[in-house]
Design a protein around this motif. Structure first.
Motif, PDB file in Angstrom:
ATOM      1  N   CYS A  49     -75.889  -3.765 -21.333  1.00 18.40           N
ATOM      2  CA  CYS A  49     -75.859  -3.978 -19.871  1.00 18.40           C
ATOM      3  C   CYS A  49     -74.749  -4.352 -19.040  1.00 18.40           C
ATOM      4  CB  CYS A  49     -77.147  -5.068 -19.857  1.00 18.40           C
ATOM      5  SG  CYS A  49     -78.682  -4.882 -20.253  1.00 18.40           S
ATOM      6  N   VAL A  50     -73.910  -4.979 -19.780  1.00 22.67           N
ATOM      7  CA  VAL A  50     -72.558  -5.242 -18.862  1.00 22.67           C
ATOM      8  C   VAL A  50     -71.806  -3.868 -18.817  1.00 22.67           C
ATOM      9  CG1 VAL A  50     -70.463  -6.469 -19.102  1.00 22.67           C
ATOM     10  CG2 VAL A  50     -72.387  -7.505 -19.668  1.00 22.67           C
ATOM     11  N   ALA A  51     -71.716  -3.025 -19.946  1.00 24.52           N
ATOM     12  CA  ALA A  51     -71.174  -1.726 -19.812  1.00 24.52           C
ATOM     13  C   ALA A  51     -72.148  -0.668 -18.852  1.00 24.52           C
ATOM     14  CB  ALA A  51     -71.295  -1.086 -21.111  1.00 24.52           C
ATOM     15  N   LEU A  52     -73.079  -0.952 -18.602  1.00 21.29           N
ATOM     16  CA  LEU A  52     -73.686  -0.065 -17.645  1.00 21.29           C
ATOM     17  C   LEU A  52     -73.195  -0.518 -16.313  1.00 21.29           C
ATOM     18  CD1 LEU A  52     -75.644   2.126 -16.836  1.00 21.29           C
ATOM     19  CD2 LEU A  52     -77.530   0.099 -16.737  1.00 21.29           C
ATOM     20  N   GLY A  53     -73.190  -1.892 -16.070  1.00 25.26           N
ATOM     21  CA  GLY A  53     -72.632  -2.599 -14.775  1.00 25.26           C
ATOM     22  C   GLY A  53     -71.167  -1.862 -14.351  1.00 25.26           C
ATOM     23  N   GLY A  54     -70.417  -1.823 -15.433  1.00 25.72           N
ATOM     24  CA  GLY A  54     -69.123  -1.289 -15.316  1.00 25.72           C
ATOM     25  C   GLY A  54     -68.857   0.294 -15.083  1.00 25.72           C
ATOM     26  N   GLN A  57     -70.012   0.810 -11.293  1.00 26.94           N
ATOM     27  CA  GLN A  57     -68.807   0.684 -10.495  1.00 26.94           C
ATOM     28  C   GLN A  57     -67.851   1.846 -10.403  1.00 26.94           C
ATOM     29  OE1 GLN A  57     -68.304  -2.166  -8.829  1.00 26.94           O
ATOM     30  NE2 GLN A  57     -70.261  -2.904  -9.473  1.00 26.94           N
ATOM     31  N   ALA A  58     -67.921   2.694 -11.213  1.00 32.14           N
ATOM     32  CA  ALA A  58     -67.141   3.888 -11.371  1.00 32.14           C
ATOM     33  C   ALA A  58     -67.676   5.213 -11.031  1.00 32.14           C
ATOM     34  CB  ALA A  58     -66.136   4.048 -12.505  1.00 32.14           C
ATOM     35  N   ARG A  59     -68.936   5.274 -11.254  1.00 32.93           N
ATOM     36  CA  ARG A  59     -69.581   6.707 -11.236  1.00 32.93           C
ATOM     37  C   ARG A  59     -70.910   6.183 -10.516  1.00 32.93           C
ATOM     38  NH1 ARG A  59     -65.147   8.635 -12.015  1.00 32.93           N
ATOM     39  NH2 ARG A  59     -64.441   9.488 -13.941  1.00 32.93           N
ATOM     40  N   SER A  60     -71.690   7.440 -10.326  1.00 33.38           N
ATOM     41  CA  SER A  60     -72.880   7.378  -9.569  1.00 33.38           C
ATOM     42  C   SER A  60     -74.022   6.944 -10.574  1.00 33.38           C
ATOM     43  CB  SER A  60     -73.321   8.773  -8.989  1.00 33.38           C
ATOM     44  OG  SER A  60     -73.778   9.665 -10.187  1.00 33.38           O
ATOM     45  N   PRO A  61     -75.090   6.578 -10.214  1.00 35.41           N
ATOM     46  CA  PRO A  61     -76.218   5.802 -10.968  1.00 35.41           C
ATOM     47  C   PRO A  61     -76.529   6.995 -12.152  1.00 35.41           C
ATOM     48  CG  PRO A  61     -76.772   5.115  -9.042  1.00 35.41           C
ATOM     49  CD  PRO A  61     -75.493   6.194  -8.652  1.00 35.41           C
ATOM     50  N   ALA A  62     -76.926   8.028 -11.739  1.00 27.29           N
ATOM     51  CA  ALA A  62     -77.347   9.023 -12.844  1.00 27.29           C
ATOM     52  C   ALA A  62     -76.147   9.277 -13.757  1.00 27.29           C
ATOM     53  CB  ALA A  62     -77.786  10.334 -12.054  1.00 27.29           C
ATOM     54  N   ALA A  64     -73.815   7.391 -14.652  1.00 28.67           N
ATOM     55  CA  ALA A  64     -73.500   6.394 -15.403  1.00 28.67           C
ATOM     56  C   ALA A  64     -74.326   6.243 -16.461  1.00 28.67           C
ATOM     57  CB  ALA A  64     -73.712   5.098 -14.613  1.00 28.67           C
ATOM     58  N   VAL A  65     -75.889   6.324 -16.366  1.00 24.08           N
ATOM     59  CA  VAL A  65     -76.633   6.204 -17.388  1.00 24.08           C
ATOM     60  C   VAL A  65     -76.630   7.323 -18.278  1.00 24.08           C
ATOM     61  CG1 VAL A  65     -79.179   6.423 -17.588  1.00 24.08           C
ATOM     62  CG2 VAL A  65     -78.370   4.977 -15.760  1.00 24.08           C
ATOM     63  N   PHE A  66     -76.461   8.592 -17.883  1.00 22.22           N
ATOM     64  CA  PHE A  66     -76.099   9.454 -18.657  1.00 22.22           C
ATOM     65  C   PHE A  66     -74.872   9.370 -19.708  1.00 22.22           C
ATOM     66  CE2 PHE A  66     -74.063  13.549 -19.876  1.00 22.22           C
ATOM     67  CZ  PHE A  66     -74.893  14.237 -20.504  1.00 22.22           C
ATOM     68  N   MET A  67     -73.743   8.854 -19.248  1.00 21.00           N
ATOM     69  CA  MET A  67     -72.570   8.596 -20.002  1.00 21.00           C
ATOM     70  C   MET A  67     -72.893   7.433 -21.048  1.00 21.00           C
ATOM     71  SD  MET A  67     -69.640   8.562 -16.912  1.00 21.00           S
ATOM     72  CE  MET A  67     -68.248   7.997 -18.025  1.00 21.00           C
ATOM     73  N   LEU A  68     -73.551   6.466 -20.759  1.00 19.68           N
ATOM     74  CA  LEU A  68     -73.840   5.189 -21.431  1.00 19.68           C
ATOM     75  C   LEU A  68     -74.914   5.806 -22.569  1.00 19.68           C
ATOM     76  CD1 LEU A  68     -73.777   2.082 -21.606  1.00 19.68           C
ATOM     77  CD2 LEU A  68     -76.312   2.371 -21.012  1.00 19.68           C
ATOM     78  N   LEU A  69     -76.022   6.712 -22.273  1.00 20.32           N
ATOM     79  CA  LEU A  69     -76.882   7.030 -23.506  1.00 20.32           C
ATOM     80  C   LEU A  69     -76.093   8.092 -24.326  1.00 20.32           C
ATOM     81  CD1 LEU A  69     -80.105   7.290 -21.471  1.00 20.32           C
ATOM     82  CD2 LEU A  69     -79.253   5.648 -22.986  1.00 20.32           C
TER      83      LEU A  69
END
Length: 93
Positions: A49-54, A57-62, A64-69
Motif C-alpha cells: 500500500c505504501v508502494a502504491l502511494g509512492g 506520486q510519480a505516475r497516473s493512477p492507472a 501506478a496500479v499497472f506498474m505495481l501489479l
C-alpha cells in the motif's frame, strides 16, 4: 521531489511486500521454518500500500496500479521458480 526517487522506492517496497506475502504461503521455499503467516501478510500488505502511494506520486493512477501489479506478478512468478531451481541444483539431478 524527483519522480525517480518515488519509482525506485516504490519498486523496492513492492518487491519486499511481495516477498513477505510469499513467505505467508505454506509452500514457500525460502525459509526452512515458515514464519507467522498473518504477520507476513499484514506487513507485506502495508508495504504494498505504501508502494502504491509512492507510485501515485510519480505516475497516473492507472499506470501506478499497472506498474505495481506487474512487479508483484514478476516477484510471485520468478521467486518460487528461482528457489526451486536452486534447490534442484543443490540436490543434483
Amino acid at each position: 521531489m524527483n519522480a525517480s526517487v518515488f519509482l525506485i522506492g516504490a519498486s523496492v517496497l513492492t518487491v519486499a511486500g511481495g516477498v513477505l506475502c510469499y513467505l505467508a504461503s505454506r509452500n514457500q521455499l525460502l525459509l526452512a521454518r515458515a514464519p507467522n503467516a498473518r504477520l507476513c501478510l499484514l506487513v507485506g500488505g502495508a508495504l504494498i500500500c505504501v508502494a502504491l502511494g509512492g507510485l501515485l506520486q510519480a505516475r497516473s493512477p492507472a499506470t501506478a496500479v499497472f506498474m505495481l501489479l506487474t512487479l508483484l506478478m514478476a516477484v510471485w512468478s520468478l521467486l518460487p521458480l528461482g528457489l526451486a531451481l536452486l534447490r534442484y541444483r543443490k540436490k543434483g539431478p
